[in-house]
Design a protein around this motif. Structure first.
Motif, short mmCIF file in Angstrom:
data_model
loop_
_atom_site.label_atom_id
_atom_site.label_comp_id
_atom_site.label_asym_id
_atom_site.label_seq_id
_atom_site.Cartn_x
_atom_site.Cartn_y
_atom_site.Cartn_z
N ASP A 91 0.81 -1.22 0.00
CA ASP A 91 0.00 0.00 0.00
C ASP A 91 0.84 1.27 0.00
O ASP A 91 0.34 2.34 -0.31
CB ASP A 91 -0.93 0.00 1.21
N LYS A 92 2.12 1.14 0.38
CA LYS A 92 3.05 2.27 0.39
C LYS A 92 2.48 3.46 1.18
O LYS A 92 2.41 4.59 0.67
CB LYS A 92 3.43 2.67 -1.04
N VAL A 93 2.08 3.18 2.41
CA VAL A 93 1.49 4.23 3.24
C VAL A 93 2.55 5.24 3.67
O VAL A 93 3.73 4.92 3.79
CB VAL A 93 0.79 3.63 4.48
N ASP A 94 2.10 6.47 3.90
CA ASP A 94 3.00 7.55 4.35
C ASP A 94 3.14 7.57 5.87
O ASP A 94 4.16 8.01 6.39
CB ASP A 94 2.47 8.90 3.86
N PHE A 95 2.11 7.11 6.57
CA PHE A 95 2.11 7.03 8.02
C PHE A 95 1.44 5.73 8.43
O PHE A 95 0.49 5.28 7.77
CB PHE A 95 1.33 8.19 8.67
N VAL A 96 1.92 5.14 9.53
CA VAL A 96 1.23 4.01 10.14
C VAL A 96 0.66 4.48 11.47
O VAL A 96 1.39 5.10 12.27
CB VAL A 96 2.17 2.81 10.35
N ILE A 97 -0.61 4.19 11.72
CA ILE A 97 -1.28 4.61 12.95
C ILE A 97 -1.71 3.36 13.70
O ILE A 97 -2.47 2.54 13.18
CB ILE A 97 -2.50 5.51 12.65
N GLY A 98 -1.25 3.20 14.93
CA GLY A 98 -1.61 2.04 15.73
C GLY A 98 -0.39 1.62 16.54
O GLY A 98 0.66 2.26 16.49
N PRO A 99 -0.53 0.55 17.30
CA PRO A 99 -1.70 -0.29 17.52
C PRO A 99 -2.34 0.02 18.87
O PRO A 99 -2.05 1.07 19.47
CB PRO A 99 -1.09 -1.68 17.51
N ILE A 100 -3.13 -0.95 19.38
CA ILE A 100 -3.72 -0.84 20.71
C ILE A 100 -2.76 -1.39 21.76
O ILE A 100 -2.48 -0.72 22.76
CB ILE A 100 -5.04 -1.63 20.79
N PHE A 101 -2.23 -2.58 21.53
CA PHE A 101 -1.49 -3.30 22.56
C PHE A 101 0.02 -3.17 22.40
O PHE A 101 0.54 -3.16 21.28
CB PHE A 101 -1.89 -4.78 22.56
#
Length: 391
Positions: A91-101
């Motif tokens: 997906d070549k994302v610009d940012f990764v958001i996460g996780p919970i744990f």
């Protein structure tokens, strides 16, 4: 001379404006949270809080369209690594958001940061990345794990509880929670119970609590763990005689299932739905209208994560190619947090206020946590001094 100055000013504007090609490229944001199993409610709050922020931004950041890709980490470190590599490589994302744990964060931290992709945690904030292993590609919009538990340790100490029973899950965040609680609490700990993450039956521990009669129980049991514990604690008749001081055990992600069983139980948090400021009031009303549930810390921290990213994208005028510039923009945190006071410490973790909260039933029949008192003000974590990264 006037013509020359005009040409120079025009050139400067052209040099700083976003190119048409860049404006047409979407900013890709990868959200990785737990969306299956007993902890799914937590991930849903992050997903929905983030989605609400993107909607409020008109699905644009810094003039560029936004595409959000959401994946389920399944609360399995191996699966999370596979999923996050898909976000990065496919997906070549610009940012990764996460996780919970925190155990999932520990699994994905290296592949994300080593790819020089910015990782924004809307919840997990383990000690492992707050000190000497801090990273300029890692930012947290929640807290350092210890801090929320420190609230309860200070409250237990200030209220004169001489004997405490501690019960937490057996993983990094559980260990951090005990360490945080012990910072200010100086009384006797009658027992420390470390439970498997898949625990459903707490009866053996409840029998111990009943026989040992501590002044209060401190517990950190997120998601489905907390739902079962609170119901069984109330059914065992302990709630009226042994107060519960908890973190992430009674909150807006678990209250729809716990309901009256949780009323009166205490928690520690950096926010509550009734926090009195205009942006927060608007957020809570919008979230309830959109999803028909009361938002919790997971949702608000995800909303703030989106606004943080937006502030950075705006600061670099939509051009994410200069990683140093993006890092500097993230560090400034030039946005209005729903919690009010907010800035980043040197390690990319927040400096903020913390509160004691209590579960209440609202006139409309819904349940929420409400602020009882402010416990810490402008509070940074104790690991930041060991961070040497250029955050």
């Amino acid at each position: 001379m006037k013509t020359q100055l005009t040409l120079a000013a025009t050139a400067l504007l052209v040099g700083t404006a976003m190119t048409p090609a860049l404006a047409q490229e979407k900013i890709k944001l990868g959200v990785i949270v737990t969306l299956s199993g007993p902890a799914a409610a937590l991930g849903q709050q992050v997903r929905d809080g983030f989605a609400l922020a993107v909607k409020d931004l008109g699905s644009k950041m810094g003039g560029r369209d936004v595409e959000v890709v959401v994946v389920d980490d399944e609360l399995k470190p191996d699966a999370a690594v596979t999923k996050v590599k898909g976000l990065l490589e496919r997906d070549k994302v610009d940012f990764v958001i996460g996780p919970i744990f925190s155990n999932i964060l520990q699994a994905i931290h290296r592949p994300v940061t080593e790819s020089k992709t910015f990782l924004i945690s809307p919840n997990a904030g383990p000690s492992t990345f707050a000190g000497k292993d801090c990273n300029p590609f890692f930012y947290v919009t929640s807290y350092q794990n210890d801090q929320v538990h420190e609230i309860l340790g200070k409250v237990a100490q200030d209220r004169g509880y001489k004997r405490m029973y501690l019960m937490v899950p057996n993983y990094q965040a559980g260990k951090d929670s005990v360490a945080g609680f012990k910072l200010d609490y100086k009384g006797e700990i009658v027992e420390e119970s470390y439970m498997p993450l898949n625990t459903l039956d707490f009866q053996p521990e409840l029998s111990k609590i009943s026989s040992q009669k501590p002044d209060a129980l401190f517990t950190f049991m997120p998601g489905g763990l907390g739902v079962n514990l609170v119901k069984q604690y109330r059914q065992a008749g302990l709630a009226d005689s042994i107060p519960v001081l908890s973190a992430f055990t009674v909150d807006e992600s678990t209250l729809p299932a716990q309901q009256d069983a949780a009323v009166g139980m205490f928690g520690g948090a950096n926010w509550a739905p009734n926090l009195d400021n205009p942006p927060n009031k608007k957020f809570v009303a919008s979230y309830e209208a959109a999803y028909n549930v009361v938002p919790g810390t997971y949702a608000f921290q995800a909303y703030d994560a989106a606004m943080l990213i937006d502030s950075a994208v705006k600061a670099v005028k939509g051009d994410l190619s200069n990683k140093d510039a993006v890092q500097a923009a993230l560090k400034k945190a030039d946005f209005t947090s729903l919690r009010g006071t907010f800035k980043f410490n040197t390690n990319g973790y927040p400096i903020q206020d913390f509160y004691l909260t209590k579960v209440a039933k609202r006139p409309d029949g819904k349940f929420q946590t409400e602020i009882v008192q402010k416990v810490f003000e402008n509070y940074g974590d104790r690991y930041a001094k060991d961070c040497k990264a250029a955050n």
